[in-house]
Scaffold this motif. Structure first.
Motif, PDB file in Angstrom:
ATOM      1  N   ALA A  49       0.307  40.771  33.834  1.00  0.00           N
ATOM      2  CA  ALA A  49       0.769  40.485  32.627  1.00  0.00           C
ATOM      3  C   ALA A  49       1.798  41.868  32.578  1.00  0.00           C
ATOM      4  CB  ALA A  49      -0.726  40.571  31.840  1.00  0.00           C
ATOM      5  N   LEU A  50       1.551  42.659  32.994  1.00  0.00           N
ATOM      6  CA  LEU A  50       1.508  43.929  32.724  1.00  0.00           C
ATOM      7  C   LEU A  50       4.019  43.915  33.100  1.00  0.00           C
ATOM      8  CD1 LEU A  50       2.906  46.529  31.733  1.00  0.00           C
ATOM      9  CD2 LEU A  50       1.920  47.433  33.546  1.00  0.00           C
ATOM     10  N   ALA A  51       4.078  43.152  34.600  1.00  0.00           N
ATOM     11  CA  ALA A  51       4.471  43.072  35.169  1.00  0.00           C
ATOM     12  C   ALA A  51       5.420  41.549  33.899  1.00  0.00           C
ATOM     13  CB  ALA A  51       4.324  42.009  36.292  1.00  0.00           C
ATOM     14  N   THR A  52       5.195  40.517  33.647  1.00  0.00           N
ATOM     15  CA  THR A  52       5.287  39.380  32.761  1.00  0.00           C
ATOM     16  C   THR A  52       6.480  40.294  31.115  1.00  0.00           C
ATOM     17  OG1 THR A  52       4.540  37.891  33.648  1.00  0.00           O
ATOM     18  CG2 THR A  52       5.497  37.149  31.313  1.00  0.00           C
ATOM     19  N   ARG A  53       5.770  40.975  31.199  1.00  0.00           N
ATOM     20  CA  ARG A  53       6.219  41.808  29.771  1.00  0.00           C
ATOM     21  C   ARG A  53       7.720  42.999  29.867  1.00  0.00           C
ATOM     22  NH1 ARG A  53       1.783  44.809  25.802  1.00  0.00           N
ATOM     23  NH2 ARG A  53       0.669  43.227  25.416  1.00  0.00           N
ATOM     24  N   LEU A  54       7.302  43.544  31.913  1.00  0.00           N
ATOM     25  CA  LEU A  54       8.749  44.127  32.084  1.00  0.00           C
ATOM     26  C   LEU A  54       9.944  43.438  32.334  1.00  0.00           C
ATOM     27  CD1 LEU A  54       6.684  46.704  34.267  1.00  0.00           C
ATOM     28  CD2 LEU A  54       7.869  47.415  32.083  1.00  0.00           C
ATOM     29  N   GLY A  55       9.199  42.441  32.654  1.00  0.00           N
ATOM     30  CA  GLY A  55      10.926  41.292  32.317  1.00  0.00           C
ATOM     31  C   GLY A  55      10.970  41.147  34.394  1.00  0.00           C
ATOM     32  N   HIS A  56       9.974  41.068  34.659  1.00  0.00           N
ATOM     33  CA  HIS A  56       9.797  40.921  36.234  1.00  0.00           C
ATOM     34  C   HIS A  56       8.702  40.208  36.658  1.00  0.00           C
ATOM     35  CE1 HIS A  56      13.402  43.156  37.715  1.00  0.00           C
ATOM     36  NE2 HIS A  56      13.075  44.171  36.460  1.00  0.00           N
ATOM     37  N   PRO A  57       7.864  38.559  36.453  1.00  0.00           N
ATOM     38  CA  PRO A  57       6.955  38.293  36.250  1.00  0.00           C
ATOM     39  C   PRO A  57       6.939  38.225  38.203  1.00  0.00           C
ATOM     40  CG  PRO A  57       9.005  36.844  35.570  1.00  0.00           C
ATOM     41  CD  PRO A  57       9.397  38.397  35.749  1.00  0.00           C
ATOM     42  N   VAL A  58       5.472  38.001  38.221  1.00  0.00           N
ATOM     43  CA  VAL A  58       5.089  38.017  39.917  1.00  0.00           C
ATOM     44  C   VAL A  58       5.334  36.750  40.004  1.00  0.00           C
ATOM     45  CG1 VAL A  58       3.194  37.426  41.123  1.00  0.00           C
ATOM     46  CG2 VAL A  58       3.218  39.207  39.098  1.00  0.00           C
ATOM     47  N   GLN A  59       6.023  36.809  41.685  1.00  0.00           N
ATOM     48  CA  GLN A  59       7.062  35.547  42.041  1.00  0.00           C
ATOM     49  C   GLN A  59       5.967  35.024  42.898  1.00  0.00           C
ATOM     50  OE1 GLN A  59      10.833  35.583  42.914  1.00  0.00           O
ATOM     51  NE2 GLN A  59      11.299  37.467  40.933  1.00  0.00           N
ATOM     52  N   TYR A  60       4.884  35.906  42.803  1.00  0.00           N
ATOM     53  CA  TYR A  60       3.720  34.615  44.444  1.00  0.00           C
ATOM     54  C   TYR A  60       2.262  34.562  44.005  1.00  0.00           C
ATOM     55  CZ  TYR A  60       2.131  39.134  44.831  1.00  0.00           C
ATOM     56  OH  TYR A  60       1.999  40.877  44.391  1.00  0.00           O
ATOM     57  N   GLY A  61       1.624  33.725  44.212  1.00  0.00           N
ATOM     58  CA  GLY A  61      -0.011  33.404  43.965  1.00  0.00           C
ATOM     59  C   GLY A  61      -0.850  32.395  44.789  1.00  0.00           C
ATOM     60  N   GLN A  62      -1.886  32.334  44.700  1.00  0.00           N
ATOM     61  CA  GLN A  62      -2.883  31.494  44.653  1.00  0.00           C
ATOM     62  C   GLN A  62      -3.001  30.654  44.094  1.00  0.00           C
ATOM     63  OE1 GLN A  62      -6.900  32.175  46.238  1.00  0.00           O
ATOM     64  NE2 GLN A  62      -6.699  31.493  47.404  1.00  0.00           N
ATOM     65  N   SER A  63      -2.422  29.152  44.107  1.00  0.00           N
ATOM     66  CA  SER A  63      -2.193  27.837  43.382  1.00  0.00           C
ATOM     67  C   SER A  63      -3.856  27.937  43.069  1.00  0.00           C
ATOM     68  CB  SER A  63      -1.764  26.609  43.958  1.00  0.00           C
ATOM     69  OG  SER A  63      -2.714  26.520  44.741  1.00  0.00           O
ATOM     70  N   PRO A  64      -3.729  27.100  41.329  1.00  0.00           N
ATOM     71  CA  PRO A  64      -5.464  26.946  40.757  1.00  0.00           C
ATOM     72  C   PRO A  64      -6.207  25.684  41.672  1.00  0.00           C
ATOM     73  CG  PRO A  64      -3.617  26.384  39.127  1.00  0.00           C
ATOM     74  CD  PRO A  64      -2.726  26.706  40.504  1.00  0.00           C
ATOM     75  N   PHE A  65      -5.296  25.073  42.621  1.00  0.00           N
ATOM     76  CA  PHE A  65      -5.962  23.665  43.503  1.00  0.00           C
ATOM     77  C   PHE A  65      -6.559  24.342  44.717  1.00  0.00           C
ATOM     78  CE2 PHE A  65      -2.016  21.487  41.014  1.00  0.00           C
ATOM     79  CZ  PHE A  65      -3.035  20.467  40.549  1.00  0.00           C
ATOM     80  N   ALA A  66      -5.871  25.703  45.202  1.00  0.00           N
ATOM     81  CA  ALA A  66      -5.718  26.357  46.702  1.00  0.00           C
ATOM     82  C   ALA A  66      -7.504  26.685  45.707  1.00  0.00           C
ATOM     83  CB  ALA A  66      -5.333  27.383  47.148  1.00  0.00           C
ATOM     84  N   ILE A  67      -7.588  27.966  44.992  1.00  0.00           N
ATOM     85  CA  ILE A  67      -8.676  28.372  44.172  1.00  0.00           C
ATOM     86  C   ILE A  67      -9.852  27.304  44.335  1.00  0.00           C
ATOM     87  CG2 ILE A  67      -9.155  29.528  42.073  1.00  0.00           C
ATOM     88  CD1 ILE A  67      -7.023  30.978  41.505  1.00  0.00           C
ATOM     89  N   VAL A  68      -9.812  26.026  43.905  1.00  0.00           N
ATOM     90  CA  VAL A  68     -11.167  24.885  43.880  1.00  0.00           C
ATOM     91  C   VAL A  68     -11.273  25.268  45.200  1.00  0.00           C
ATOM     92  CG1 VAL A  68     -11.287  23.122  42.900  1.00  0.00           C
ATOM     93  CG2 VAL A  68     -10.037  24.373  41.349  1.00  0.00           C
ATOM     94  N   ARG A  69      -9.991  24.542  45.706  1.00  0.00           N
ATOM     95  CA  ARG A  69     -10.540  24.322  47.205  1.00  0.00           C
ATOM     96  C   ARG A  69     -11.752  25.644  48.057  1.00  0.00           C
ATOM     97  NH1 ARG A  69      -8.428  24.664  52.799  1.00  0.00           N
ATOM     98  NH2 ARG A  69      -8.822  23.098  53.874  1.00  0.00           N
ATOM     99  N   LYS A 212     -13.443  32.109  54.298  1.00  0.00           N
ATOM    100  CA  LYS A 212     -11.755  31.485  53.819  1.00  0.00           C
ATOM    101  C   LYS A 212     -11.409  30.327  54.130  1.00  0.00           C
ATOM    102  CE  LYS A 212     -10.186  36.274  53.381  1.00  0.00           C
ATOM    103  NZ  LYS A 212     -10.652  36.579  51.903  1.00  0.00           N
ATOM    104  N   SER A 213     -10.523  29.760  52.878  1.00  0.00           N
ATOM    105  CA  SER A 213     -10.539  28.123  53.032  1.00  0.00           C
ATOM    106  C   SER A 213      -9.558  28.551  53.767  1.00  0.00           C
ATOM    107  CB  SER A 213     -10.254  27.508  51.863  1.00  0.00           C
ATOM    108  OG  SER A 213      -9.260  28.690  51.202  1.00  0.00           O
TER     109      SER A 213
END
Length: 421
Positions: A49-69, A212-213
């Motif tokens: 959330a802080l990175a978004t406020r700074l104007g440099h949003p995160v460009q990676y992350g685990q997809s919701p589908f991978a989390i559910v899996r 780990k999946s």
């Protein structure tokens, strides 16, 4: 100045709070010189959330589908009281099947079901409320949902369960503790870590189980994912060793061989293997001892500093500027490896390249990697390193040797370029 907790709360403001986990502890240990990350993690700040406020949003992350899996895969492995997990322990540890076939299975996730009625006031299922009953005094559906235990309560449950199974351990039983909560001191603050499971006293040792999946293809896994799993598992083992020692059983009762459960090939069928994390454990322990105490980090920060200016939403363009100024007041130690481990990496990279922190022109040496930063010693600026190489400035005390090396390297470069021409 206020207490440590109050100052950390002031830094966080209304930003969403995030607890430490094995990934954040491993990332912090990988870059122990970064005061910015140390302060952010201690304050429990949601860096996404802080990175978004700074104007440099995160460009990676685990997809919701991978989390559910991942959740579904873990539930599959632990189904029926851990029956499949016991078979995997037999497979990975090479012990007789009878050694893991029986034993307690304890869920330490921390849910306490609330009774729907007062003791002694039983009602039939589906019974209607009595006429004239005040609906405002009746328990709502949300109030009847199971309540989660607090973190300290879950730590207490884990301590009791671990002490009990270690005291009662036999060679023909294997107790499994599902989602225990382990405390760990990180730079003067308490982190709470939740491994997927612990198998108690298989072949005389405690084993951390990581589920780990990601897939194991033809007996091999992605090296990056495997290395990340090893670093996280090392944090769990370190915390478990501390807890075992605190209970009087000694650190050696915890195995440094972690049971890693993954999906086999392209199926959803689990397979298990042992992961030796002795190297990662030693590195993590050494780096955590090098971390600056949070009280010392806070002492160097301006009084009243917050990463969540109250009026940031009403300031237009000045809002992000105020956040950038607040974050920039905490020293960072950016290196390219941060891009895969820290949500603020893109902001810190932009800052390091522009030297917005007043480090001079040319950018910071850390942007070139830890290897070059180590070779250049205490020289922080690329511009200064180039000036030393060209003889444009005189070396400061202690920089004589690195200045000589830089000038020699510059001379060799000129010779090569002249020869090429």
């Amino acid at each position: 100045m206020g207490t440590t907790d109050s100052r950390l709360g002031q830094l966080r403001g209304s930003l969403p709070a995030r607890n430490h986990n094995a990934r954040t502890v491993a990332a912090l240990a990988a870059n122990p010189g970064c005061a910015r990350r140390g302060v952010m993690d201690a304050a429990g700040i949601d860096k996404t959330a802080l990175a978004t406020r700074l104007g440099h949003p995160v460009q990676y992350g685990q997809s919701p589908f991978a989390i559910v899996r991942g959740h579904a895969f873990e539930a599959q492995v632990k189904a029926d009281g851990g029956a499949q997990l016991r078979a995997l322990l037999h497979e990975a540890l090479g012990v007789p099947e009878s050694a893991v076939a029986e034993g307690a299975y304890e869920e330490l996730g921390g849910e306490i079901p609330e009774p729907e009625t007062e003791p002694g006031a039983e009602t039939e299922p589906g019974a209607e409320a009595e006429p004239g009953a005040d609906p405002e005094t009746e328990p709502t559906a949300a109030a009847r949902e199971p309540k989660r235990l607090g973190r300290e309560q879950r730590v207490t449950l884990t301590r009791r369960a671990l002490h009990r199974v270690l005291d009662e351990a036999r060679s023909d039983t294997c107790a499994i503790l599902d989602h225990p909560l382990l405390p760990l001191d990180v730079a003067g603050t308490r982190a709470y870590l939740e491994p997927d499971a612990m198998a108690c006293l298989v072949a005389g040792r405690l084993h951390v189980v990581e589920i780990k999946s990601f897939s194991v293809l033809d007996g091999g896994a992605d090296p990056g994912k495997l290395a990340s799993a090893a670093r996280q598992a090392a944090v769990y083992v370190l915390a478990l060793q501390d807890l075992a020692a605190d209970l009087g059983f000694g650190r050696d009762v915890v195995s440094t061989d972690v049971v890693l459960v993954c999906a086999r090939d392209f199926s959803n069928q689990p397979t298990a293997a042992l992961l030796d994390i002795r190297k990662e454990l030693a590195v993590t322990r050494r780096r955590l001892t090098r971390l600056a105490r949070i009280d010392d980090l806070l002492a160097d920060l301006p009084a009243g500093l917050t990463f969540d200016p109250v009026d940031a939403e009403d300031q237009g363009d000045a809002g992000p500027a105020a956040v950038r100024q607040a974050v920039g007041s905490v020293p960072a130690a950016y290196v390219p490896d941060c891009l895969s481990a820290c949500e603020l990496a893109y902001f810190c990279r932009s800052e390091a390249r522009a030297c917005e922190g007043g480090h001079g022109s040319g950018g910071l040496v850390g942007t070139l990697g830890t290897g070059i930063r180590g070779v250049l010693g205490g020289i922080d600026d690329i511009g200064r390193a180039l000036d030393l190489a060209d003889g444009a400035c005189a070396p400061a005390h202690g920089e004589e040797e690195i200045a000589r090396v830089l000038r020699r390297a510059a001379a060799l470069r000129r010779e090569v370029l002249e020869a090429a021409r």
